[in-house]
Design a protein around this motif. Structure first.
Motif, mmCIF file in Angstrom:
data_model
loop_
_atom_site.group_PDB
_atom_site.id
_atom_site.type_symbol
_atom_site.label_atom_id
_atom_site.label_comp_id
_atom_site.label_asym_id
_atom_site.label_seq_id
_atom_site.Cartn_x
_atom_site.Cartn_y
_atom_site.Cartn_z
ATOM 1 N N SER A 158 -4.087 10.558 12.181
ATOM 2 C CA SER A 158 -3.812 9.131 12.010
ATOM 3 C C SER A 158 -5.104 8.332 11.935
ATOM 4 O O SER A 158 -5.086 7.116 11.864
ATOM 5 N N ALA A 159 -6.241 9.037 11.954
ATOM 6 C CA ALA A 159 -7.539 8.365 11.993
ATOM 7 C C ALA A 159 -8.034 8.056 10.583
ATOM 8 O O ALA A 159 -8.328 8.946 9.798
ATOM 9 N N THR A 160 -8.087 6.788 10.246
ATOM 10 C CA THR A 160 -8.714 6.312 9.023
ATOM 11 C C THR A 160 -9.946 5.517 9.442
ATOM 12 O O THR A 160 -10.115 5.199 10.624
ATOM 13 N N PRO A 161 -10.842 5.187 8.504
ATOM 14 C CA PRO A 161 -12.034 4.415 8.886
ATOM 15 C C PRO A 161 -11.711 3.144 9.663
ATOM 16 O O PRO A 161 -12.390 2.816 10.640
ATOM 17 N N LEU A 162 -10.667 2.424 9.258
ATOM 18 C CA LEU A 162 -10.328 1.189 9.963
ATOM 19 C C LEU A 162 -9.837 1.459 11.375
ATOM 20 O O LEU A 162 -10.105 0.681 12.297
ATOM 21 N N ARG A 281 -6.789 -7.614 10.308
ATOM 22 C CA ARG A 281 -7.382 -6.353 10.757
ATOM 23 C C ARG A 281 -7.774 -6.412 12.232
ATOM 24 O O ARG A 281 -7.638 -5.423 12.954
ATOM 25 N N ARG A 282 -8.246 -7.555 12.645
ATOM 26 C CA ARG A 282 -8.731 -7.663 14.022
ATOM 27 C C ARG A 282 -7.623 -8.032 15.007
ATOM 28 O O ARG A 282 -7.556 -7.474 16.110
ATOM 29 N N TYR A 283 -6.735 -8.936 14.646
ATOM 30 C CA TYR A 283 -5.831 -9.508 15.638
ATOM 31 C C TYR A 283 -4.362 -9.075 15.493
ATOM 32 O O TYR A 283 -3.528 -9.517 16.283
ATOM 33 N N ASN A 285 -1.405 -5.750 14.704
ATOM 34 C CA ASN A 285 -1.222 -4.319 14.949
ATOM 35 C C ASN A 285 -1.414 -3.491 13.688
ATOM 36 O O ASN A 285 -1.302 -2.262 13.732
ATOM 37 N N PHE A 286 -1.657 -4.159 12.563
ATOM 38 C CA PHE A 286 -1.825 -3.457 11.296
ATOM 39 C C PHE A 286 -3.317 -3.329 10.987
ATOM 40 O O PHE A 286 -4.012 -4.332 10.871
ATOM 41 N N PRO A 287 -3.813 -2.094 10.833
ATOM 42 C CA PRO A 287 -5.242 -1.929 10.573
ATOM 43 C C PRO A 287 -5.667 -2.412 9.198
ATOM 44 O O PRO A 287 -6.828 -2.714 8.967
ATOM 45 N N GLU A 288 -4.720 -2.476 8.261
ATOM 46 C CA GLU A 288 -5.048 -2.893 6.900
ATOM 47 C C GLU A 288 -4.251 -4.145 6.556
ATOM 48 O O GLU A 288 -3.027 -4.138 6.588
ATOM 49 N N GLY A 289 -4.934 -5.244 6.214
ATOM 50 C CA GLY A 289 -4.242 -6.513 6.046
ATOM 51 C C GLY A 289 -4.105 -7.022 4.637
ATOM 52 O O GLY A 289 -3.546 -8.100 4.423
#
Length: 322
Positions: A158-162, A281-283, A285-289
């Motif tokens: 589940s590890a992506t760069p983000l 991305r920061r605030y 729960n979704f790593p990709e916005g």
């Protein structure tokens, strides 16, 4: 056989601008094979077939042709998916995107929302495990990718760069630029995205203001958060290269129908998407916005264009009165 090639003109409307975007997406598609094997080609073919049939089910009954814009929608949608995504999810998502993101509004030229993002958002929310937790690392070399079908599934992660960035880990810029990292099929290589993006802008198949304003908004917001030392926010360059931001800026934000038509509104629209992407991305729960940012800003496009026209007419009236 009727003149006009393998497909009669009454069944397919070839739009030169859209076909240039298809060409611009080919480097990303080629990269998906080099990094993840030949399965991405099958994923793309399923999306193209299902998307075209979904549009044909509406247009041909009305005596209208399928537009080549559906090829762009299907390619963008498929390239935004993980290489391991089940094929039935690919078909469900693109059909939903074409039907409810495009045909429900009246077809090409009338859609309010980006159809590719509508489809991806639907499967992202409906089948989150398949879309967020089953990434595979790329093959060890490009030659392995050309010979392989898909990287070993025992390496699924589940590890992506983000995700790594959110966890406070450093991500080298080299893999982000060249693309030999985990991620969506056609979004991992900044180099290939830039090649295709510059091509479509050079060929005037995309509005440069939209792409530039999106990247500017993202870079400015990321820089502010980084200077303020907000936890979980990497340097601006990492933010620009990681995830689908570059891909979205060139191929999604520049979609001509769902985007603004007036120049000032295009700047506001693009900056809004870029800034909102970094904030999500920061605030959230979704790593990709990017996907949510585009759909959110699509909602305000008519209002932005009307506001610009209102102030332009007001300024013209004042100039005339004076």
């Amino acid at each position: 056989m009727p003149s006009g090639g393998l497909v009669p003109k009454k069944y397919l409307l070839v739009q030169p601008v859209m076909m240039r975007v298809v060409v611009g997406l080919l480097p990303c598609l080629a990269g998906s094979v080099l990094f993840f094997g030949w399965r991405p080609i099958l994923v793309t073919l399923v999306a193209l077939t299902a998307g075209t049939l979904a549009e044909a089910a509406f247009t041909l009954r009305q005596g209208k042709p399928v537009t080549s814009a559906v090829f762009v929608t299907s390619l963008i949608y498929s390239l935004s998916l993980p290489p391991t995504v089940p094929l039935w999810i690919v078909a469900v998502g693109i059909v939903f995107g074409v039907v409810f993101g495009k045909m429900a509004f009246g077809g090409f030229g009338y859609n309010v929302y980006n159809p590719a993002m509508v489809g991806r958002c639907f499967v992202y929310i409906s089948f989150p495990i398949f879309l967020t937790a089953r990434w595979v690392p790329p093959f060890g070399s490009l030659a392995e990718g050309v010979r392989g079908w898909l990287p070993p599934l025992d390496a699924v992660t589940s590890a992506t760069p983000l995700r790594l960035v959110q966890a406070g880990q450093d991500v080298p810029l080299g893999p982000l630029f060249f693309g030999n990292i985990s991620g969506s099929m056609g979004e991992t290589s900044a180099l290939l995205v830039l090649l295709g993006g510059v091509y479509i802008i050079y060929k005037k198949a995309a509005q440069w203001r939209l792409a530039v304003s999106c990247l500017f908004g993202a870079a400015a917001t990321a820089s502010i958060l980084y200077i303020l030392r907000v936890p979980g926010v990497p340097d601006p360059l990492t933010n620009l290269l990681a995830g689908s931001l570059l891909f979205g800026a060139f191929f999604v934000v520049t979609e001509p129908i769902s985007g603004p038509k007036t120049k000032p509104a295009q700047w506001v629209y693009g900056v809004g998407i870029g800034s909102l992407t970094i904030l999500l991305r920061r605030y959230s729960n979704f790593p990709e916005g990017v996907m949510f940012s585009v759909l959110f800003m699509n909602t305000f496009v008519p209002l932005l264009d009307r506001a610009v026209k209102f102030f332009q007419e007001k300024k013209k009236a004042q100039a005339t009165a004076s």
